[in-house]
Design an enzyme around this catalytic site. Structure first.
Site, PDB file in Angstrom:
ATOM      1  CG  ASP A  10      -1.536  -1.180   1.640  1.00 26.50           C
ATOM      2  OD1 ASP A  10      -1.582  -2.087   0.823  1.00 26.50           O
ATOM      3  OD2 ASP A  10      -2.031  -1.257   2.768  1.00 26.50           O
ATOM      4  CD  GLU A  26      -6.864  -5.079   4.252  1.00 24.83           C
ATOM      5  OE1 GLU A  26      -6.200  -5.710   5.071  1.00 24.83           O
ATOM      6  OE2 GLU A  26      -6.670  -5.165   3.025  1.00 24.83           O
TER       7      GLU A  26
END
Ligand code: FRU
Length: 529
Positions: free
Chosen positions: A60, A241
């Site tokens: 990420d 998330e």
């Protein structure tokens, strides 16, 4: 490069290295030395104008903020392997969103845990009192993940912490009273805090993912947090998330709506993981979604954990973000050797009201035009058999701007195909009758590294009722990012042919396709200067 030039280069590097040895750390010198190496970033499958780490594992994007002329990008990073491991925050920066500079690791694991995803904000008014207004602190919010607690099944092994920087984001100090949000409810998945300033209530709002929902917290100073509310979709039991929350003005109006982005860990439209969003109102305490409708930021398989930059200057005014260009289904086994994963291109988001419904449109940032070199123009043509597009460009390091006349097109399906001499191919096809587009990477390599990667043709609903269809496409060695009709639909896919694709053609089935015009730009690499 000849031998003399190499020796000269090496001596020059040594002299520069010695000169700066006192003021820069060793790691940064290593990075710079490497960056000047002529063979830099030429490995098989290595994207040439997307952000990739020099080596090892990345997932990420994290801690993105703009400050004093630089866009900072941190990212989930494991420096010891090409698969996921104890997370650090890798660090890089760019002045133009196109050319990146690698920097030393920003955050390392510590006694509380390793460093999972989160955001960063510039605390301009020094509300945290960790800096001064002359030198505003940058505050990173992240999750401390404790592997020992996870093994012992304590369930409170994820907590929210902060770190601050007083030099514009290079050196980071962990706050001594971490965690700032402990996990009192013992929620196993409790992570990815991202912060935004809420002007109306004059407080910071933190959003984090807590299994199948997000939670909002408020704070006057980024240190003391109070729980505000939850937001969930009834019946949705998927893992959420990397949330993000920010206000946006609806294009052409003065009306503001709030955007809540959440990434979903499974059952995305084309399998596995993807980034989604809700549009709604946020009153300083609660988020109310319009029609509780979840929409997809990207219909492809490879745009996860998409989040936005904080503190983009007001006179710029854009909402800018980036995603991780992979999917947890296969991210750890894709056939790259030195590094794993790239980011998507940086994108600009716009909020539009289309037929009384709000939609986020995404387009690649205009700075990417810096990479354009030769362009090849094709005038109007009608084709009833495959037509190779030839010109002064490499099909997989290029930007395509294609306009089709859908009304005049009679073919059942039409599109564009990339292939190599080994019969491996990747294609995009539009089906007018079904109102759908299809992306097919099933035959993009003869060396299949995973079944899931190759098991289906991916699709998205798309309106083909208008006279024309605009297809804006970026090809970068092993990825394709498609922006349809000014970014109404975007579709990101990665692929790994055993040999580079060298041919691009317009394709059609049962009838003719009418191309109004096409312009194809050859793009320079962003790494080898
Ligand atoms: C999303 C994610 C986050 C977590 C990070 C760990 O890809 O699972 O929820 O913080 O990756 O690397």
């Amino acid at each position: 490069m000849n031998f003399d030039v190499k020796i000269f280069g090496a001596i020059l590097l040594l002299v520069i290295g010695l000169l700066f040895a006192g003021c820069e750390n060793k790691q940064l010198q290593e990075v710079k030395k490497h960056t000047m190496d002529g063979d830099y970033y030429n490995e098989m499958h290595r994207p040439q104008f997307h952000f990739t780490p020099e080596a090892n594992w990345m997932n990420d994007p994290n801690g993105m903020f703009y400050y004093e002329g630089k866009y900072h990008l941190f990212y989930q990073y494991y420096p010891d392997s090409t698969v996921w491991g104890p997370m650090h925050w890798g660090h890089s920066q760019t002045e133009d969103l196109v050319h990146w500079e690698h920097l030393p690791i920003g955050l390392y694991p510590d006694s509380i845990g390793c460093i999972f995803s989160g955001g960063a904000v510039v605390d301009t008014e020094n509300t945290s009192k960790l800096g001064s207004t002359g030198q505003p602190p940058i505050i990173a919010t992240f999750t401390h993940h404790d592997f020992v607690g996870e093994k012992a099944k304590t369930n409170d092994f994820q907590k929210q912490s902060i770190a601050y920087s007083l030099d514009g984001g290079y050196e980071w100090i962990k706050y001594k009273e971490n965690p700032v949000i402990p996990n009192t409810e013992k929620i196993k998945d409790f992570r990815d805090p991202k912060v935004v300033w809420h002007e109306a209530s004059k407080k910071w709002i933190l959003v984090l993912a807590a299994y199948d929902r997000v939670k909002f917290y408020g704070s006057p100073n980024l240190l003391d947090w109070e729980f505000l509310s939850d937001f969930a979709i009834q019946g949705d039991q998927r893992l959420w998330e990397c949330p993000d929350l920010f206000p946006m003005t609806i294009e052409g109006t003065n009306e503001t709506k709030w955007v809540l982005i959440v990434s979903i860990q499974k059952q995305a439209p084309n399998g596995g993981t993807a980034s989604s969003y809700f549009i709604g109102d946020f009153n300083g305490t609660e988020f109310q979604a319009e029609k509780k409708k979840q929409k997809w930021l990207d219909w492809g398989t490879d745009n996860y954990a998409f989040v936005t930059w904080n503190n983009v200057p007001k006179d710029d005014g854009r909402i800018l973000g980036i995603g991780w260009m992979s999917n947890w289904q296969y991210a750890q086994i894709v056939p790259t050797e030195k590094w794993r994963s790239a980011m998507t291109l940086p994108r600009e988001l716009k909020l539009l009201n289309v037929n009384a419904d709000y939609h986020l449109f995404s387009t690649p940032v205009e700075e990417l035009q810096l990479l354009r070199s030769d362009s090849t123009v094709f005038e109007q043509m009608s084709i009833s058999e495959e037509k190779e597009l030839k010109g002064s460009f490499d099909p997989v390091q290029a930007e395509f701007d294609l306009r089709f006349n859908v009304e005049k097109t009679t073919a059942k399906t039409f599109g564009i195909q990339f292939e190599n001499e080994r019969g491996e191919y990747f294609n995009i096809q539009f089906n007018k009758e079904e109102g759908k587009m299809y992306v097919n990477r099933m035959h993009s390599s003869n060396n299949k590294f995973s079944d899931e990667f190759y098991d289906a043709i991916h699709s998205a609903p798309i309106s083909l009722d208008n006279e024309s269809l605009d297809v804006h496409l970026f090809m970068d060695v092993s990825s394709c990012e498609l922006f349809i009709n000014e970014g109404a639909i975007c579709f990101t896919s990665i692929f790994f042919p055993s040999k580079r694709f060298t041919k691009v053609s317009l394709i059609q089935e049962n009838g003719s396709v009418d191309l109004s015009e096409a312009r194809i730009y050859s793009l320079q690499g962003a790494w080898n200067k």
